[in-house]
Design a protein around this motif. Sequence first.
Motif, PDB file in Angstrom:
ATOM      1  N   ARG A  61       0.835  -1.202   0.000  1.00 54.24           N
ATOM      2  CA  ARG A  61       0.000   0.000   0.000  1.00 54.24           C
ATOM      3  C   ARG A  61       0.874   1.259   0.000  1.00 54.24           C
ATOM      4  N   ALA A  62       1.947   1.268   0.800  1.00 49.73           N
ATOM      5  CA  ALA A  62       2.813   2.442   0.875  1.00 49.73           C
ATOM      6  C   ALA A  62       3.437   2.753  -0.478  1.00 49.73           C
ATOM      7  N   VAL A  63       3.907   1.717  -1.171  1.00 51.64           N
ATOM      8  CA  VAL A  63       4.537   1.926  -2.479  1.00 51.64           C
ATOM      9  C   VAL A  63       3.532   2.485  -3.482  1.00 51.64           C
ATOM     10  N   SER A  64       2.312   1.965  -3.440  1.00 50.57           N
ATOM     11  CA  SER A  64       1.266   2.469  -4.334  1.00 50.57           C
ATOM     12  C   SER A  64       0.953   3.935  -4.048  1.00 50.57           C
ATOM     13  N   MET A  65       0.821   4.294  -2.768  1.00 55.61           N
ATOM     14  CA  MET A  65       0.514   5.680  -2.418  1.00 55.61           C
ATOM     15  C   MET A  65       1.676   6.612  -2.744  1.00 55.61           C
ATOM     16  N   LEU A  66       2.901   6.169  -2.522  1.00 58.20           N
ATOM     17  CA  LEU A  66       4.044   7.007  -2.864  1.00 58.20           C
ATOM     18  C   LEU A  66       4.070   7.300  -4.368  1.00 58.20           C
ATOM     19  N   ALA A  67       3.746   6.301  -5.173  1.00 56.09           N
ATOM     20  CA  ALA A  67       3.772   6.485  -6.625  1.00 56.09           C
ATOM     21  C   ALA A  67       2.625   7.358  -7.104  1.00 56.09           C
ATOM     22  N   ARG A  68       1.396   6.990  -6.749  1.00 56.48           N
ATOM     23  CA  ARG A  68       0.226   7.680  -7.288  1.00 56.48           C
ATOM     24  C   ARG A  68      -0.013   9.039  -6.641  1.00 56.48           C
ATOM     25  N   THR A  69       0.390   9.206  -5.397  1.00 59.53           N
ATOM     26  CA  THR A  69       0.073  10.434  -4.661  1.00 59.53           C
ATOM     27  C   THR A  69       1.252  11.392  -4.615  1.00 59.53           C
ATOM     28  N   ALA A  70       2.446  10.874  -4.256  1.00 60.41           N
ATOM     29  CA  ALA A  70       3.624  11.739  -4.138  1.00 60.41           C
ATOM     30  C   ALA A  70       4.506  11.711  -5.382  1.00 60.41           C
ATOM     31  N   ARG A  71       4.208  10.822  -6.368  1.00 60.51           N
ATOM     32  CA  ARG A  71       4.974  10.661  -7.607  1.00 60.51           C
ATOM     33  C   ARG A  71       6.404  10.190  -7.322  1.00 60.51           C
ATOM     34  N   VAL A  72       6.568   9.396  -6.281  1.00 62.93           N
ATOM     35  CA  VAL A  72       7.882   8.889  -5.891  1.00 62.93           C
ATOM     36  C   VAL A  72       7.950   7.397  -6.191  1.00 62.93           C
ATOM     37  N   PRO A  73       8.866   6.962  -7.060  1.00 65.56           N
ATOM     38  CA  PRO A  73       8.998   5.527  -7.320  1.00 65.56           C
ATOM     39  C   PRO A  73       9.629   4.841  -6.111  1.00 65.56           C
ATOM     40  N   ALA A  74       9.182   3.648  -5.810  1.00 69.27           N
ATOM     41  CA  ALA A  74       9.692   2.923  -4.652  1.00 69.27           C
ATOM     42  C   ALA A  74       9.697   1.430  -4.946  1.00 69.27           C
ATOM     43  N   MET A  75      10.568   0.739  -4.260  1.00 66.72           N
ATOM     44  CA  MET A  75      10.651  -0.715  -4.328  1.00 66.72           C
ATOM     45  C   MET A  75      10.061  -1.270  -3.044  1.00 66.72           C
ATOM     46  N   ARG A  76       9.425  -2.445  -3.120  1.00 67.06           N
ATOM     47  CA  ARG A  76       8.888  -3.049  -1.911  1.00 67.06           C
ATOM     48  C   ARG A  76       9.286  -4.513  -1.836  1.00 67.06           C
ATOM     49  N   GLY A  77       9.225  -5.028  -0.615  1.00 72.16           N
ATOM     50  CA  GLY A  77       9.489  -6.441  -0.401  1.00 72.16           C
ATOM     51  C   GLY A  77       8.923  -6.863   0.935  1.00 72.16           C
ATOM     52  N   ALA A  78       8.879  -8.169   1.164  1.00 79.75           N
ATOM     53  CA  ALA A  78       8.401  -8.718   2.432  1.00 79.75           C
ATOM     54  C   ALA A  78       9.327  -9.847   2.838  1.00 79.75           C
ATOM     55  N   LEU A  79       9.580  -9.923   4.117  1.00 81.59           N
ATOM     56  CA  LEU A  79      10.448 -10.975   4.649  1.00 81.59           C
ATOM     57  C   LEU A  79       9.664 -12.256   4.870  1.00 81.59           C
ATOM     58  N   PRO A  80      10.334 -13.403   4.764  1.00 75.79           N
ATOM     59  CA  PRO A  80      11.782 -13.547   4.531  1.00 75.79           C
ATOM     60  C   PRO A  80      12.181 -13.601   3.054  1.00 75.79           C
ATOM     61  N   ASP A  81      11.229 -13.748   2.150  1.00 75.24           N
ATOM     62  CA  ASP A  81      11.547 -14.054   0.750  1.00 75.24           C
ATOM     63  C   ASP A  81      12.398 -12.990   0.060  1.00 75.24           C
ATOM     64  N   ASP A  82      12.146 -11.709   0.352  1.00 76.41           N
ATOM     65  CA  ASP A  82      12.743 -10.648  -0.443  1.00 76.41           C
ATOM     66  C   ASP A  82      13.990 -10.026   0.173  1.00 76.41           C
ATOM     67  N   ALA A  83      14.502 -10.621   1.239  1.00 81.81           N
ATOM     68  CA  ALA A  83      15.673 -10.040   1.907  1.00 81.81           C
ATOM     69  C   ALA A  83      16.844  -9.909   0.938  1.00 81.81           C
ATOM     70  N   GLY A  84      17.109 -10.956   0.157  1.00 85.71           N
ATOM     71  CA  GLY A  84      18.237 -10.922  -0.768  1.00 85.71           C
ATOM     72  C   GLY A  84      18.099  -9.840  -1.823  1.00 85.71           C
ATOM     73  N   ASP A  85      16.889  -9.702  -2.392  1.00 91.79           N
ATOM     74  CA  ASP A  85      16.676  -8.675  -3.415  1.00 91.79           C
ATOM     75  C   ASP A  85      16.900  -7.282  -2.846  1.00 91.79           C
ATOM     76  N   VAL A  86      16.461  -7.065  -1.617  1.00 92.20           N
ATOM     77  CA  VAL A  86      16.593  -5.744  -1.008  1.00 92.20           C
ATOM     78  C   VAL A  86      18.048  -5.411  -0.709  1.00 92.20           C
ATOM     79  N   VAL A  87      18.756  -6.312  -0.039  1.00 95.40           N
ATOM     80  CA  VAL A  87      20.129  -5.971   0.344  1.00 95.40           C
ATOM     81  C   VAL A  87      21.046  -5.898  -0.870  1.00 95.40           C
TER      82      VAL A  87
END
Length: 386
Positions: free
Chosen positions: A242-268
């Motif tokens: 939800r935060a990434v969607s609001m940052l993009a559509r409302t603040a026009r800020v691109p963002a990456m998202r992930g959830a643990l534990p699966d996305d830890a490697g992609d993030v770091v």
Amino acid sequence: MLDEQLLDDESGLIAADPSGSLRALAGAGAQVRMAMQATAEAGINRIVADGRPRAVVVASLGGSAVVGDVLTLLAGAGAPVPVSVRRGMPLPGWVGPLDMVVAVSMSGRAPGPLGLAAEAARRGCRLLTVGQARSPLAEVAERTGGVHVPVPPAQNAAARASRMALWALAVPVVRVAFELGLTDASTQVLERVADRLDAQADLFRPSSEAFVNPAKSLALELSGSVPVVLGDGDVTGVAGARAVSMLARTARVPAMRGALPDDAGDVVATFDGPLAARPDDIFADPEFDDPVGTRLRLLLLRDAAPTPDRPDGSWLETSRTADAVKMTAEDAGVRVTEVSAEPGHPLERLAGLVALTDFAAVYMALAGGIDPLTSPHVADLRDRTH
């Protein structure tokens, strides 16, 4: 960069927000209560009287897409029937009269949910729709024996935007799911959610100065960065999306998202990429001595610990991973903002996190001279695809 003086100017913020985005967010608690009443008045007994369906399919997209995520979160891995989400046509071939289809569209005109609802009706499925009254989506439900729950009439332009009406769209689906025994989100839980949203709206109000307003503080911390939003579990994963969607559509800020534990490697992995800080001076402070240019900012969303839905073992595992990601970010010179959910039912915890990031996104837009509601490029895209 954001206009910090505007953030502490209540009248200036209101003047910069003619569409009423802040007011729409402040009414989130009222959205919950009105949606509960609208659901009761819609006569949901017609679709819950026969008990649990074989499966539930939720059709939602765009600003309404989070509704499917919320239901999937609340139903969880232990759901007595499968719950799946579809963003558009076609309806899966196995869906039939034993199943329920839920179609959500603020306007009631989105082609994906509308088409799936019509196809579900043709197959004899139980049908729940949520959206504007007297819309094509409402007509499909009413014409075929389904139930349509109308969203409250919009009080301003922002209230007509699906991303500002999360709770008006989600609560009817949550209520029906509870009546079917798919979740434990009872009326009492929803009342507590409304109370929490009211409390958050007061805490994040425009008249509150940035140094005591967590939403304004978060807006300032995310300013000028590329946020990497990481949740440490199911609740925070939905909040991160939800935060990434609001940052993009409302603040026009691109963002990456992930959830643990699966996305830890992609993030770091991004911490040694072209947007990472990597200061050469061992005495450099990443908060004050960051190199010129846009850099990553890790927004780490932490769930309350531990809770009945997150027993000690589950919480400890993801908490250790989150700590490891945070330390890796700090060692790499990546700035970190950490936010923790307040205890409560999963829906209460989600509501608190969503309120914070929603308000922060709107404050980022306003202090950056951006209309939170209207994007000319989104309008161009809509014109070119219709």
